[in-house]
Design a protein around this motif. Structure first.
Motif, PDB file in Angstrom:
ATOM      1  N   LYS A  53     -13.688  -1.325  -8.159  1.00 41.43           N
ATOM      2  CA  LYS A  53     -13.686  -0.223  -7.200  1.00 41.43           C
ATOM      3  C   LYS A  53     -13.145   1.041  -7.854  1.00 41.43           C
ATOM      4  O   LYS A  53     -12.059   1.037  -8.411  1.00 41.43           O
ATOM      5  CB  LYS A  53     -12.825  -0.598  -5.993  1.00 41.43           C
ATOM      6  CG  LYS A  53     -12.753   0.463  -4.941  1.00 41.43           C
ATOM      7  CD  LYS A  53     -11.830   0.022  -3.822  1.00 41.43           C
ATOM      8  CE  LYS A  53     -11.566   1.187  -2.898  1.00 41.43           C
ATOM      9  NZ  LYS A  53     -10.276   1.061  -2.239  1.00 41.43           N
TER      10      LYS A  53
ATOM     11  N   GLU B 179      -3.395   2.407  -4.540  1.00 41.16           N
ATOM     12  CA  GLU B 179      -4.680   2.044  -5.146  1.00 41.16           C
ATOM     13  C   GLU B 179      -4.839   0.542  -5.363  1.00 41.16           C
ATOM     14  O   GLU B 179      -5.895   0.085  -5.781  1.00 41.16           O
ATOM     15  CB  GLU B 179      -4.867   2.775  -6.486  1.00 41.16           C
ATOM     16  CG  GLU B 179      -4.873   4.286  -6.357  1.00 41.16           C
ATOM     17  CD  GLU B 179      -5.977   4.805  -5.452  1.00 41.16           C
ATOM     18  OE1 GLU B 179      -7.098   4.269  -5.502  1.00 41.16           O
ATOM     19  OE2 GLU B 179      -5.714   5.750  -4.688  1.00 41.16           O
TER      20      GLU B 179
ATOM     21  N   LYS C 211       0.823  -1.211   0.000  1.00 42.11           N
ATOM     22  CA  LYS C 211       0.000   0.000   0.000  1.00 42.11           C
ATOM     23  C   LYS C 211       0.860   1.266   0.000  1.00 42.11           C
ATOM     24  O   LYS C 211       0.443   2.295  -0.528  1.00 42.11           O
ATOM     25  CB  LYS C 211      -0.967   0.001   1.188  1.00 42.11           C
ATOM     26  CG  LYS C 211      -2.012  -1.107   1.141  1.00 42.11           C
ATOM     27  CD  LYS C 211      -2.843  -1.099  -0.123  1.00 42.11           C
ATOM     28  CE  LYS C 211      -4.002  -0.157  -0.037  1.00 42.11           C
ATOM     29  NZ  LYS C 211      -4.907  -0.261  -1.205  1.00 42.11           N
TER      30      LYS C 211
ATOM     31  N   SER D 189     -11.334   4.586  -8.334  1.00 46.44           N
ATOM     32  CA  SER D 189     -10.117   5.155  -7.748  1.00 46.44           C
ATOM     33  C   SER D 189     -10.477   6.162  -6.665  1.00 46.44           C
ATOM     34  O   SER D 189     -11.434   6.910  -6.782  1.00 46.44           O
ATOM     35  CB  SER D 189      -9.287   5.835  -8.846  1.00 46.44           C
ATOM     36  OG  SER D 189      -8.179   6.477  -8.275  1.00 46.44           O
ATOM     37  N   GLN D 190      -9.665   6.185  -5.610  1.00 45.68           N
ATOM     38  CA  GLN D 190      -9.892   7.095  -4.494  1.00 45.68           C
ATOM     39  C   GLN D 190      -9.075   8.371  -4.625  1.00 45.68           C
ATOM     40  O   GLN D 190      -9.009   9.168  -3.710  1.00 45.68           O
ATOM     41  CB  GLN D 190      -9.532   6.407  -3.166  1.00 45.68           C
ATOM     42  CG  GLN D 190     -10.367   5.175  -2.899  1.00 45.68           C
ATOM     43  CD  GLN D 190     -11.837   5.510  -2.660  1.00 45.68           C
ATOM     44  OE1 GLN D 190     -12.152   6.464  -1.961  1.00 45.68           O
ATOM     45  NE2 GLN D 190     -12.723   4.750  -3.250  1.00 45.68           N
ATOM     46  N   THR D 191      -8.412   8.591  -5.767  1.00 51.44           N
ATOM     47  CA  THR D 191      -7.558   9.775  -5.931  1.00 51.44           C
ATOM     48  C   THR D 191      -8.327  11.008  -6.253  1.00 51.44           C
ATOM     49  O   THR D 191      -9.434  11.019  -6.642  1.00 51.44           O
ATOM     50  CB  THR D 191      -6.484   9.549  -7.016  1.00 51.44           C
ATOM     51  OG1 THR D 191      -7.129   9.216  -8.249  1.00 51.44           O
ATOM     52  CG2 THR D 191      -5.516   8.482  -6.602  1.00 51.44           C
TER      53      THR D 191
ATOM     54  N   TYR E 295       1.928   1.201  -3.777  1.00 52.91           N
ATOM     55  CA  TYR E 295       0.805   1.139  -4.725  1.00 52.91           C
ATOM     56  C   TYR E 295      -0.491   1.380  -3.956  1.00 52.91           C
ATOM     57  O   TYR E 295      -1.248   0.439  -3.687  1.00 52.91           O
ATOM     58  CB  TYR E 295       0.755  -0.231  -5.426  1.00 52.91           C
ATOM     59  CG  TYR E 295       2.097  -0.702  -5.923  1.00 52.91           C
ATOM     60  CD1 TYR E 295       2.638  -0.209  -7.104  1.00 52.91           C
ATOM     61  CD2 TYR E 295       2.846  -1.626  -5.187  1.00 52.91           C
ATOM     62  CE1 TYR E 295       3.885  -0.629  -7.554  1.00 52.91           C
ATOM     63  CE2 TYR E 295       4.088  -2.054  -5.626  1.00 52.91           C
ATOM     64  CZ  TYR E 295       4.606  -1.550  -6.801  1.00 52.91           C
ATOM     65  OH  TYR E 295       5.839  -1.971  -7.237  1.00 52.91           O
TER      66      TYR E 295
END
Length: 125
Positions: free
Chosen positions: A121, A75, A70, A123-125, A73
């Motif tokens: 899922k 994501e 994590k 992306s959380q960016t 990487y």
């Protein structure tokens, strides 16, 4: 859905072989590692779409592998595998950024659902 590139990490050779075969039959492209160091090396060579990672392994344990993956990487979705006795480790893994955790013995259909959810899922960016 096309093939999913997955890294399966577990120190139990027979479990890895059987699960990799079962996932391959279901359209998943599986690479395997039997320890944490090998998992990190394979991930550096080619980042998979999803990692299925055993928590309890000799040497470099699953939670440490998760932290390292994590950090490099963020994501990368990681699904942890844990035994009943170490379910608390699965919960700790969620705090370290794991996508989810499953308790062994596994139900292949539940695992497939989690793999597909992890790959889809956003992306959380």
């Amino acid at each position: 859905m096309g093939e999913i590139n997955l890294l399966l990490v577990d120190d139990e050779a027979e479990f890895v072989s059987t699960l990799a075969e079962r996932l391959s039959f279901r359209g998943i492209d599986v690479r395997t590692a039997q320890d944490g160091e090998e998992a990190l090396r394979l991930t550096a060579e080619e980042v998979p779409q999803v990692v299925v990672l055993d928590v309890m392994m000799p040497g470099l344990g699953g939670l440490e592998v998760l932290k390292r993956m994590k950090s490099q990487y963020p994501e990368l979705p990681v699904i942890l595998l844990t035994g009943h006795a170490s379910a608390g480790d699965g919960e700790a893994g969620l705090r370290y950024g794991a996508f989810d955790y499953l308790i062994k013995p596994l139900d292949i259909d539940v695992l497939l659902t989690k793999i597909r959810e992890a790959v889809k899922k956003p992306s959380q960016t």
